[in-house]
Design a protein around this motif. Structure first.
Motif, PDB file in Angstrom:
ATOM      1  N   LYS A 138       0.821  -1.201   0.000  1.00 39.77           N
ATOM      2  CA  LYS A 138       0.000   0.000   0.000  1.00 39.77           C
ATOM      3  C   LYS A 138       0.858   1.255   0.000  1.00 39.77           C
ATOM      4  N   SER A 139       1.985   1.213   0.695  1.00 42.72           N
ATOM      5  CA  SER A 139       2.829   2.394   0.763  1.00 42.72           C
ATOM      6  C   SER A 139       3.437   2.716  -0.602  1.00 42.72           C
ATOM      7  N   ALA A 170       6.285  11.127   4.126  1.00 38.07           N
ATOM      8  CA  ALA A 170       6.545   9.777   3.624  1.00 38.07           C
ATOM      9  C   ALA A 170       7.476   9.006   4.555  1.00 38.07           C
ATOM     10  N   THR A 171       8.507   9.678   5.058  1.00 42.03           N
ATOM     11  CA  THR A 171       9.448   8.998   5.948  1.00 42.03           C
ATOM     12  C   THR A 171       8.762   8.532   7.228  1.00 42.03           C
ATOM     13  N   ALA A 172       8.066   9.452   7.873  1.00 42.69           N
ATOM     14  CA  ALA A 172       7.396   9.093   9.121  1.00 42.69           C
ATOM     15  C   ALA A 172       6.203   8.178   8.869  1.00 42.69           C
ATOM     16  N   ALA A 223       3.434   3.015   9.225  1.00 35.63           N
ATOM     17  CA  ALA A 223       2.632   1.990   8.559  1.00 35.63           C
ATOM     18  C   ALA A 223       3.269   0.606   8.667  1.00 35.63           C
ATOM     19  N   ALA A 224       4.573   0.576   8.851  1.00 36.75           N
ATOM     20  CA  ALA A 224       5.222  -0.719   9.042  1.00 36.75           C
ATOM     21  C   ALA A 224       4.804  -1.345  10.370  1.00 36.75           C
ATOM     22  N   GLU A 225       4.574  -0.487  11.365  1.00 34.44           N
ATOM     23  CA  GLU A 225       4.147  -0.996  12.668  1.00 34.44           C
ATOM     24  C   GLU A 225       2.641  -1.197  12.742  1.00 34.44           C
ATOM     25  N   LYS A 226       1.885  -0.245  12.188  1.00 33.28           N
ATOM     26  CA  LYS A 226       0.417  -0.315  12.210  1.00 33.28           C
ATOM     27  C   LYS A 226      -0.103  -0.085  10.792  1.00 33.28           C
ATOM     28  N   TRP A 255      -4.165   7.608   6.911  1.00 28.23           N
ATOM     29  CA  TRP A 255      -3.661   8.881   7.438  1.00 28.23           C
ATOM     30  C   TRP A 255      -2.438   9.353   6.667  1.00 28.23           C
ATOM     31  N   ILE A 256      -1.651   8.418   6.175  1.00 28.66           N
ATOM     32  CA  ILE A 256      -0.489   8.794   5.355  1.00 28.66           C
ATOM     33  C   ILE A 256      -0.967   9.487   4.081  1.00 28.66           C
ATOM     34  N   LEU A 257      -2.009   8.928   3.479  1.00 27.55           N
ATOM     35  CA  LEU A 257      -2.551   9.508   2.254  1.00 27.55           C
ATOM     36  C   LEU A 257      -3.118  10.901   2.507  1.00 27.55           C
ATOM     37  N   ILE A 258      -3.794  11.083   3.632  1.00 26.60           N
ATOM     38  CA  ILE A 258      -4.359  12.390   3.968  1.00 26.60           C
ATOM     39  C   ILE A 258      -3.252  13.413   4.190  1.00 26.60           C
TER      40      ILE A 258
END
Length: 117
Positions: free
Chosen positions: A2-3, A75-77, A82-85, A91-94
């Motif tokens: 997904k990332s 993107a970095t954070a 996203a790797a953990e959850k 939320w990354i997309l937003i």
């Protein structure tokens, strides 16, 4: 997985903003030439129009650089989170969309400046 899709979507949006800004600046530069005159007899660029073109270019350049810096941080954070959850990918997309909004606002400012020429 997904990332990578999110990164590709954000890259596509950034490319679309870049193409739109190039087309706006190209259309503004064609306003310099009068339609009925040959290129040798084109009217010179006066100071207010030159400053408006410079200001619009600086608005696009500054906003896209700021958008890239913000998107790098998101993107970095975001990928680390996203790797953990994995449920945080929305939320990354937003957050990435908010970072891309900076570039779009800069393009809108450039369009408004060039509309005054």
């Amino acid at each position: 997985m997904k990332s990578k899709k999110i990164a590709l979507v954000l890259l596509a949006v950034n490319m679309a903003v870049l193409v739109a800004s190039i087309s706006v600046l190209a259309s503004a530069s064609t306003k310099i030439l009068q339609p009925g005159l040959p290129a040798q007899e084109a009217r010179p660029l006066d100071l207010p129009a030159a400053l408006a073109m410079l200001a619009s270019a600086l608005a696009v350049i500054g906003s896209t650089i700021a958008s890239g810096m913000a998107l790098k941080s998101v993107a970095t954070a975001g990928f680390a989170a996203a790797a953990e959850k994995p449920e945080l990918s929305t939320w990354i997309l937003i957050m990435g969309g908010l970072a891309e909004g900076i570039a779009i606002y800069g393009l809108l400012v450039a369009i408004l400046i060039l509309g005054k020429i």
